[in-house]
Scaffold this active site. Structure first.
Site, PDB file in Angstrom:
ATOM      1  N   LYS A 191     -37.305 -14.641 -51.151  1.00 48.51           N
ATOM      2  CA  LYS A 191     -37.646 -14.088 -52.467  1.00 48.51           C
ATOM      3  C   LYS A 191     -39.137 -13.782 -52.568  1.00 48.51           C
ATOM      4  O   LYS A 191     -39.567 -13.057 -53.461  1.00 48.51           O
ATOM      5  CB  LYS A 191     -37.277 -15.074 -53.584  1.00 48.51           C
ATOM      6  CG  LYS A 191     -35.796 -15.342 -53.734  1.00 48.51           C
ATOM      7  CD  LYS A 191     -35.474 -16.007 -55.062  1.00 48.51           C
ATOM      8  CE  LYS A 191     -36.254 -17.264 -55.340  1.00 48.51           C
ATOM      9  NZ  LYS A 191     -35.960 -18.369 -54.406  1.00 48.51           N
ATOM     10  N   ASP A 230     -31.362 -24.463 -49.179  1.00 47.31           N
ATOM     11  CA  ASP A 230     -29.909 -24.368 -49.351  1.00 47.31           C
ATOM     12  C   ASP A 230     -29.191 -24.512 -48.019  1.00 47.31           C
ATOM     13  O   ASP A 230     -28.175 -25.186 -47.914  1.00 47.31           O
ATOM     14  CB  ASP A 230     -29.540 -23.009 -49.979  1.00 47.31           C
ATOM     15  CG  ASP A 230     -29.957 -22.915 -51.435  1.00 47.31           C
ATOM     16  OD1 ASP A 230     -29.111 -23.108 -52.305  1.00 47.31           O
ATOM     17  OD2 ASP A 230     -31.147 -22.673 -51.691  1.00 47.31           O
ATOM     18  N   LYS A 283     -33.042 -26.829 -53.130  1.00 46.29           N
ATOM     19  CA  LYS A 283     -32.093 -25.755 -53.422  1.00 46.29           C
ATOM     20  C   LYS A 283     -32.803 -24.590 -54.113  1.00 46.29           C
ATOM     21  O   LYS A 283     -33.736 -24.775 -54.876  1.00 46.29           O
ATOM     22  CB  LYS A 283     -30.989 -26.306 -54.328  1.00 46.29           C
ATOM     23  CG  LYS A 283     -29.921 -25.305 -54.744  1.00 46.29           C
ATOM     24  CD  LYS A 283     -28.907 -25.982 -55.651  1.00 46.29           C
ATOM     25  CE  LYS A 283     -27.847 -24.973 -56.111  1.00 46.29           C
ATOM     26  NZ  LYS A 283     -28.438 -23.914 -56.974  1.00 46.29           N
ATOM     27  N   LYS A 299     -38.975 -25.234 -56.793  1.00 47.45           N
ATOM     28  CA  LYS A 299     -39.901 -25.542 -55.696  1.00 47.45           C
ATOM     29  C   LYS A 299     -41.197 -24.752 -55.819  1.00 47.45           C
ATOM     30  O   LYS A 299     -42.280 -25.300 -55.645  1.00 47.45           O
ATOM     31  CB  LYS A 299     -39.273 -25.222 -54.339  1.00 47.45           C
ATOM     32  CG  LYS A 299     -38.072 -26.019 -53.941  1.00 47.45           C
ATOM     33  CD  LYS A 299     -37.630 -25.646 -52.546  1.00 47.45           C
ATOM     34  CE  LYS A 299     -37.462 -24.152 -52.348  1.00 47.45           C
ATOM     35  NZ  LYS A 299     -36.527 -23.520 -53.310  1.00 47.45           N
TER      36      LYS A 299
END
Length: 272
Positions: A40, A125, A9, A14
């Site tokens: 990101k 996700d 998620k 991570k």
């Protein structure tokens, strides 16, 4: 060449785990490549001493992929680790998985996918076609789930199990579940919950990473824990994870839980 992917998620840690894992493996003298597969594009920042490297998708948008060279897309960071960021679309436009697809196509054309270990840091996700590409197309053969004891983190991990199980039915499938990494949030009963979750989905918990202030301090100083605080207990945790992954030979096809089973499991461990 060992090809692994860390899925989980968003916000679960991570990238922190991937970067410290890469750094620990590099310290062992291995040739490491880390590919950030998250819009990101922050997977490799701590390996690049805070630098936001150009993303493959931005490069493709700016000049097309025909004129991009290895030096445009692949950057050398801590310990000689080769860093790549797939990137993503502008907010509100396009598919977030497109950056991953464009990245793999480019790196294959440039013959840049090589080394002792390639680590794919992938958002989990929503396991859409783009985000599932590392395991669907055989790039990542060993899948590690990064989760905490938070319900939505376990929910995302369980969804990734569903994707692996579905892909395993393909005759050419080579991906499998290699283990679960608990990146702790200091929730009471968290370690036991994640350990049982791993067992219930036909796997095992390969590492428990405690929540430690040194992680935030290292990131503020634009370094991994391995580089910033190599003598710390947290650095030893990442080194142990690196050793476990390199020696791991236990790979399974997961048995994902139904929603009611997952909820019941969470309730049985999380108390007031």
């Amino acid at each position: 060449m060992k090809q692994i992917a860390l899925y989980g998620k968003g916000g679960i840690g991570k990238s922190t785990t991937s970067a410290n894992l890469s750094a620990a493996l590099s310290d062992c003298g291995l040739d490491i490549m880390q590919i950030g597969c998250d819009p990101k594009h922050d997977s490799t920042r701590m390996l690049m001493w805070g630098e936001w490297i150009p993303t493959v998708l931005d490069l493709v948008r700016e000049r097309g992929d025909a004129d991009i060279t290895v030096s445009d897309a692949v950057f050398t960071g801590y310990g000689g680790i080769r860093c790549v960021e797939a990137g993503g679309p502008e907010p509100g436009i396009g598919c977030a998985g497109r950056g991953i697809i464009a990245t793999f196509q480019l790196l294959q054309r440039l013959e840049a996918l090589y080394g002792d270990v390639i680590i794919y840091d992938v958002l989990g996700d929503v396991v859409c076609g783009g985000f599932a590409m590392p395991m669907r197309e055989g790039y990542a053969r060993e899948i590690y789930l990064v989760t905490s004891g938070e319900f939505m983190s376990l929910y995302a991990a369980n969804n990734i199990c569903k994707a692996i199980a579905r892909l395993s039915k393909r005759t050419r499938s080579v991906c499998s579940l290699a283990g679960v990494i608990c990146n702790a949030k200091n929730i009471p009963g968290e370690e036991e919950l994640v350990r049982e979750f791993a067992e219930r989905v036909n796997s095992r918990m390969v590492a428990y990473i405690p929540r430690a202030r040194i992680v935030q301090i290292a990131e503020v100083n634009q370094r991994t824990v391995i580089e910033y605080a190599p003598e710390s207990e947290q650095a030893d945790v990442y080194r142990e994870l690196a050793n476990t992954i390199m020696e791991n030979t236990t790979f399974t096809i997961p048995t994902p839980l139904e929603m009611n089973e997952l909820e019941e499991l969470a309730r049985s461990h999380l108390t007031l």
